[in-house]
Structure formats: C-alpha cells, structure tokens
Design a protein around this motif. Structure first.
Motif, PDB file in Angstrom:
ATOM      1  N   ARG A  39     -20.371 -13.539   6.066  1.00 47.30           N
ATOM      2  CA  ARG A  39     -19.781 -14.543   5.166  1.00 47.30           C
ATOM      3  C   ARG A  39     -19.384 -15.795   5.939  1.00 47.30           C
ATOM      4  NH1 ARG A  39     -18.494 -12.911  -0.029  1.00 47.30           N
ATOM      5  NH2 ARG A  39     -17.187 -14.736  -0.221  1.00 47.30           N
ATOM      6  N   MET A  81      -7.762   7.300  10.273  1.00 50.08           N
ATOM      7  CA  MET A  81      -7.313   7.135   8.889  1.00 50.08           C
ATOM      8  C   MET A  81      -7.491   8.382   8.021  1.00 50.08           C
ATOM      9  SD  MET A  81      -7.996   3.960   6.390  1.00 50.08           S
ATOM     10  CE  MET A  81      -7.224   2.693   7.347  1.00 50.08           C
ATOM     11  N   SER A 137      -6.430  -0.856   5.572  1.00 49.79           N
ATOM     12  CA  SER A 137      -6.742  -0.673   4.144  1.00 49.79           C
ATOM     13  C   SER A 137      -6.920  -2.032   3.486  1.00 49.79           C
ATOM     14  CB  SER A 137      -5.599   0.060   3.427  1.00 49.79           C
ATOM     15  OG  SER A 137      -5.396   1.310   3.995  1.00 49.79           O
ATOM     16  N   PHE A 173      -9.039   3.102  12.085  1.00 53.26           N
ATOM     17  CA  PHE A 173     -10.038   3.607  11.135  1.00 53.26           C
ATOM     18  C   PHE A 173     -10.447   5.037  11.479  1.00 53.26           C
ATOM     19  CE2 PHE A 173     -10.512  -0.859   9.901  1.00 53.26           C
ATOM     20  CZ  PHE A 173     -10.601  -0.726   8.533  1.00 53.26           C
ATOM     21  N   PHE A 225     -14.807   6.576   7.259  1.00 49.25           N
ATOM     22  CA  PHE A 225     -13.645   5.819   7.760  1.00 49.25           C
ATOM     23  C   PHE A 225     -13.960   5.171   9.110  1.00 49.25           C
ATOM     24  CE2 PHE A 225     -11.106   8.221   4.649  1.00 49.25           C
ATOM     25  CZ  PHE A 225     -10.346   7.187   4.146  1.00 49.25           C
ATOM     26  N   MET A 285      -7.673  -1.382  16.239  1.00 48.11           N
ATOM     27  CA  MET A 285      -8.186  -1.364  14.873  1.00 48.11           C
ATOM     28  C   MET A 285      -9.235  -0.261  14.709  1.00 48.11           C
ATOM     29  SD  MET A 285      -7.538  -2.627  12.056  1.00 48.11           S
ATOM     30  CE  MET A 285      -7.037  -4.168  11.377  1.00 48.11           C
ATOM     31  N   ILE A 303      -7.796  -5.007   4.779  1.00 51.70           N
ATOM     32  CA  ILE A 303      -9.025  -5.756   5.092  1.00 51.70           C
ATOM     33  C   ILE A 303     -10.271  -5.054   4.536  1.00 51.70           C
ATOM     34  CG2 ILE A 303      -8.106  -7.071   7.039  1.00 51.70           C
ATOM     35  CD1 ILE A 303      -9.726  -5.167   8.878  1.00 51.70           C
ATOM     36  N   SER A 304     -10.194  -3.725   4.351  1.00 53.24           N
ATOM     37  CA  SER A 304     -11.346  -3.010   3.764  1.00 53.24           C
ATOM     38  C   SER A 304     -11.524  -3.402   2.310  1.00 53.24           C
ATOM     39  CB  SER A 304     -11.142  -1.500   3.812  1.00 53.24           C
ATOM     40  OG  SER A 304     -10.782  -1.100   5.056  1.00 53.24           O
ATOM     41  N   VAL A 305     -10.408  -3.513   1.600  1.00 58.83           N
ATOM     42  CA  VAL A 305     -10.482  -3.863   0.184  1.00 58.83           C
ATOM     43  C   VAL A 305     -10.903  -5.316   0.014  1.00 58.83           C
ATOM     44  CG1 VAL A 305      -9.173  -3.962  -1.969  1.00 58.83           C
ATOM     45  CG2 VAL A 305      -8.647  -2.218  -0.316  1.00 58.83           C
ATOM     46  N   ASN A 306     -10.427  -6.162   0.918  1.00 57.96           N
ATOM     47  CA  ASN A 306     -10.687  -7.603   0.781  1.00 57.96           C
ATOM     48  C   ASN A 306     -11.706  -8.101   1.781  1.00 57.96           C
ATOM     49  OD1 ASN A 306      -8.677  -8.292  -1.314  1.00 57.96           O
ATOM     50  ND2 ASN A 306      -7.297  -7.406   0.192  1.00 57.96           N
ATOM     51  N   ARG A 307     -12.743  -7.301   1.995  1.00 62.76           N
ATOM     52  CA  ARG A 307     -13.694  -7.702   3.024  1.00 62.76           C
ATOM     53  C   ARG A 307     -14.513  -8.921   2.633  1.00 62.76           C
ATOM     54  NH1 ARG A 307     -17.167  -2.397   3.850  1.00 62.76           N
ATOM     55  NH2 ARG A 307     -18.896  -2.817   2.478  1.00 62.76           N
ATOM     56  N   ALA A 308     -14.490  -9.259   1.357  1.00 64.88           N
ATOM     57  CA  ALA A 308     -15.234 -10.443   0.930  1.00 64.88           C
ATOM     58  C   ALA A 308     -14.460 -11.727   1.252  1.00 64.88           C
ATOM     59  CB  ALA A 308     -15.512 -10.358  -0.551  1.00 64.88           C
ATOM     60  N   LYS A 309     -13.186 -11.580   1.573  1.00 66.39           N
ATOM     61  CA  LYS A 309     -12.380 -12.769   1.888  1.00 66.39           C
ATOM     62  C   LYS A 309     -12.488 -13.118   3.375  1.00 66.39           C
ATOM     63  CE  LYS A 309      -8.755 -11.856  -1.515  1.00 66.39           C
ATOM     64  NZ  LYS A 309      -7.331 -11.520  -1.612  1.00 66.39           N
ATOM     65  N   THR A 310     -12.246 -14.375   3.680  1.00 66.44           N
ATOM     66  CA  THR A 310     -12.314 -14.815   5.082  1.00 66.44           C
ATOM     67  C   THR A 310     -10.934 -14.732   5.716  1.00 66.44           C
ATOM     68  OG1 THR A 310     -13.934 -16.371   4.272  1.00 66.44           O
ATOM     69  CG2 THR A 310     -13.237 -16.635   6.563  1.00 66.44           C
ATOM     70  N   LEU A 311     -10.873 -14.006   6.816  1.00 67.08           N
ATOM     71  CA  LEU A 311      -9.590 -13.867   7.517  1.00 67.08           C
ATOM     72  C   LEU A 311      -9.283 -15.144   8.289  1.00 67.08           C
ATOM     73  CD1 LEU A 311      -9.804 -10.277   9.014  1.00 67.08           C
ATOM     74  CD2 LEU A 311      -8.046 -11.118   7.478  1.00 67.08           C
ATOM     75  N   GLU A 338      -9.000 -18.203   1.734  1.00 66.33           N
ATOM     76  CA  GLU A 338      -9.063 -18.495   0.292  1.00 66.33           C
ATOM     77  C   GLU A 338      -7.715 -18.373  -0.394  1.00 66.33           C
ATOM     78  OE1 GLU A 338     -10.727 -16.096   1.780  1.00 66.33           O
ATOM     79  OE2 GLU A 338     -12.893 -16.380   1.541  1.00 66.33           O
ATOM     80  N   TYR A 380       0.793  -1.232   0.000  1.00 63.27           N
ATOM     81  CA  TYR A 380       0.000   0.000   0.000  1.00 63.27           C
ATOM     82  C   TYR A 380       0.822   1.277   0.000  1.00 63.27           C
ATOM     83  CZ  TYR A 380      -3.708  -3.249   0.498  1.00 63.27           C
ATOM     84  OH  TYR A 380      -4.549  -4.285   0.247  1.00 63.27           O
TER      85      TYR A 380
END
Lengths: 295, 169
Positions: free
Chosen positions: B159, A148, A68, A145, B145, A141, A70-78, A54, A35
């Motif tokens: 999910r 940010m 940043s 935010f 934000f 966290m 996790i915001s972009v990849n919020r569809a993925k499972t952590l 995934e 980033y």
C-alpha cells in the motif's frame, strides 16, 4: 540580566514539561484498551499508541493488543508506533526502543513478556536483574504473533476459571437470611456446601454464622468466601483474614474481610487499619458481633 | 421393484440437496468476511465458521481472518469451529480436519497457504500434487498467527509503494 535568567528558566521549564505532558496525554484520550478493556494507566509501563496516516490514534495496553490492532487495520498506513519506556512510562518510538523479550516479570496479556526501554543501559540492567534477552522491535513484534495463539488460549482459560468462581452469584442471587443481592456484596459473600449435597449462599460471614447455627445437624463440606479484591470465591480456611479497620462491615459494624494472598490483606491493613487473623477467629467474632447488632 | 429404486433415488437426492443446503447456510448468514470483506461464497474452500458459547456466530474467509476474530474476542469461548473442505466445500470440524500448510497454490490472505480436508487421502493427494506439509488444526492455527505479522507487513508495504507511485504521477 536577572530578568533574562528568569525568562530562560521559565522557557526551560516549559520545554521540559511539554514532553512529559505529551507522554501522558494518550492516557486521557485512550483510558482503556479497546481489545481487552484493561486500564491503560495501570499498564502505563507496557502501553502503546498507534498513529495512522488516514485516521487518528489508537491506544492499547500492550504489544499483544497492538498486534491485534495492526492485523485488523492492515489496510491503513501506519504513521508511527509508540511504546512506553518501561522505567519512566514516557512514550517513545517503538522502532528506536531497546526491547527485552522474556524474563521473570509477568508479561501483559502474554506468558512471554516484551518490554521497551529508551536507554540501552536500562534494558541491560533489566536483563541483569530479571532475565530475558535483547531484541529489536521487529523481533518483539514477531514474538508477539508467535505467542498469540498460546496467549489467547491461556487468557480464555483464566477467564473461564474466573467465571466459574463467580457462578454462585447466579445460583444464589440473594442472601438466604437477609435477602440482600449477593452480587452487590461479592467481596464479602459466602457459600457453604454441606455433606448431604445442599448448599447455601449468604451475603457475609455474619449470615453464614446464622446458617451454621441453624444447621448444627449438617456437616459442612466446604466453606468459600469472596476475595475482597478480585471477588472470586476462595477457601475460607486458607484465606488471609482482616478483622476490623475503618471500613464498615457487611451486616456487622466490625469488618471481616478475606484475601487470597497476604499481600492483599497487608495492603488493606496499611490503608484501612484492622489486623490479621484466621477464619476461626472471624467466625467467633461474627457470633460475638451478632449480639451487638441485635442489641 | 422399480418403484423402490425410484423411491430410494429420491431419498438419496433429498438427503444430498439438504446436506448441500445445510453446508452453505453459513454463507447465507455471513456472506462476506467481517475483516477483509471478501465474498465467502468465492472462498468457500477456505472459509471458517465459528460458533461461540452464548449462541453468537462469525464467518470469515479463511483461517487467517478466523485468527483475527479469536484475537479480538478473547472473552468469548468458541463452542465449535468449522472450515470449508478444500474440494467439496462443505463445512467440517476444524479439529477433525486434515490440514495442509504451504504448497504451490496461493493461500487466502496469506503467503503460506493453509487448507483443510475432510479425508486424509485428499490431503495426501493435495500434498503429492502441490507440495506442503500435513498438519493438525493446532499447528495450522499457530502458523496463521505466526504468518500474520509478515502478511500484515507485506500488505502495508504494498500500500505504501502504491501511495508513493500515485504521488510521483
């Protein structure tokens, strides 16, 4: 018996070495933050490693860039989030870490620092020495935010200011006297502005001295030089100068380097030799050395 | 006289259609949101259009995804940021818009909605009908934000639950 003890020692060494090796492995796989581009080794004390169910892992420089990510990849499972233990730099689980928000140590990518510690005592010691307050990963966290927007604005302002300090390379790409590319010699370049509105860019104080010698009828309004480390322009009169040392100078045998702060010039001297001086002496030395080059 | 009226009418029609066309140009250029993939035409009332110094542009579905774009492009300086007017859907300067945070209408990509209006009266009317608070762009962006963490967690939790349900079936 002796053999058993020896085997045990070897086994213990292997186990002890493994976490340490694992703890630094992420730096090889993710040398820079995707980033902000910062070197993760340099920010090993604040770096994070995010693992998804995934896909693989992402390594970032700080909790700011992790937010940043996790915001972009919020569809993925952590699957897991690891952070560096501030004192040892080993990666630990972010959820289990003892976090400190704030304090007087400058944060990474933020005005309000967020640090993680494996041991509670270490976090307490940090607060005692540097200020800040205890927090959980969730608090850290959330604070990231919250901060940010202000942090992005601050970073943009800083970068803009840095760009402005490099603008002279576009206006004067080559040295007026030797023709050398000033971008290549950004760490030694000089810029002189005269009272009547003209300006000249040179590669070094050597060529600056030539310009001054040729324009005795003009009055210099400002003289700027490149900071040896950051390469941004700083005021020549206020700079911390180093004369000599093992590194060859630009257009001169004897190096003449400028630093924005004394910490930088002292570090240079420690590593490369030379001695502290001021701009006046540097200019005098430039004229003295000029004769040597011509000779 | 009649000819003048007809001519005037034509001019007004031309200006109106050009205005609408211009206002929708960003949707042609960025038909879907870069971050969530949502159709920007469908979310014209919340969409954001960013022009960076250097000439690059980005179109997002909402202020939420615009905030993500800012977070990812800290080295770029935004020259102009515009947002869809909630009612007319034309683009307005985010700094000059009248914002409403919250209210009963569900937000786009967020639990706490953020809407922009070209006119203050429209923003006030929205608040009286649907609740929420009047705000500046600065406050709306800050809120975007602040809410991002909760919104991200909410989606991840959803999910996770869905995955668990699939496993049990």
């Amino acid at each position: 018996m002796k053999r058993n003890i020896l085997l045990l020692c070897v086994a213990l060494l292997c186990f002890a070495g493994e976490p340490a090796a694992f703890a630094q492995d992420d730096l090889k796989g993710h040398p820079s933050c995707p980033y902000c581009g910062m070197d993760r080794k340099q920010y090993a004390h604040s770096r994070m490693l995010i693992e998804y169910a995934e896909t693989g892992t992402t390594g970032v420089c700080s909790i700011h860039c992790a937010a940043s990510e996790i915001s972009v990849n919020r569809a993925k499972t952590l699957a897991s989030m690891r952070v560096a233990d501030y004192p040892t730099r080993n990666l630990i689980l972010a959820e289990k870490a003892f976090w400190v928000i704030g304090g007087n140590k400058a944060g990474v990518m933020t005005q309000r620092a967020k640090w993680a510690f494996k041991e509670q005592e270490e976090a307490e010691r940090f607060i005692k020495e540097n200020g800040g307050r205890h927090a959980t990963f969730h608090d850290a966290m959330k604070a990231t935010f919250e901060d940010m927007y202000e942090d992005i604005k601050m970073i943009r302002e800083r970068r803009k200011a840095r760009q402005m300090k490099m603008m002279d390379l576009k206006t004067f790409p080559e040295c007026k006297y030797c023709g050398m590319v000033r971008g290549k010699y950004a760490q030694s370049r000089a810029l002189i502005e005269y009272d009547e509105g003209t300006a000249v860019g040179t590669c070094s104080v050597h060529c600056l001295a030539i310009d001054l010698a040729l324009n005795t009828d003009k009055m210099p309004k400002a003289i700027m030089v490149g900071d040896y480390s950051s390469k941004k322009l700083i005021e020549a009169e206020k700079a911390f100068w180093v004369l000599g040392g093992s590194k060859a100078g630009v257009m001169s045998i004897r190096g003449k380097w400028a630093f924005e702060d004394k910490e930088g010039s002292s570090k240079y001297i420690k590593e490369n030799g030379g001695r502290h001086t001021n701009f006046d002496e540097v200019m005098r030395a430039s004229f003295e050395d000029m004769y040597e080059i011509l000779r | 006289m009649k000819r003048f009226v007809a001519f005037g009418f034509l001019v007004v029609c031309f200006l109106f259609t050009t205005g609408v066309a211009l206002a929708q140009d960003d949707i042609k250029k960025h038909s879907s949101c870069k971050y969530c993939g949502m159709d920007r035409g469908k979310f014209a009332h919340s969409r954001v259009f960013i022009e960076y110094e250097g000439g690059t542009t980005e179109g997002t579905c909402s202020i939420h995804c615009a905030a993500i774009d800012f977070a990812l492009n800290i080295d770029k300086i935004p020259k102009m940021t515009r947002v869809g007017d909630y009612n007319a859907k034309m683009l307005v300067d985010t700094e000059k818009a009248f914002w409403v945070i919250g209210g009963s209408k569900p937000g786009v990509m967020t639990k706490r909605a953020k809407w922009a209006f070209a006119k203050k009266e429209d923003a006030e009317k929205f608040v009286s009908e649907n609740g929420g608070n009047l705000a500046s762009y600065e406050q709306a962006m800050k809120a975007a934000f602040e809410d991002m963490y909760a919104d991200t967690k909410m989606i991840q939790e959803r999910r996770k639950m869905r995955r668990m349900e699939h496993k049990h079936h």
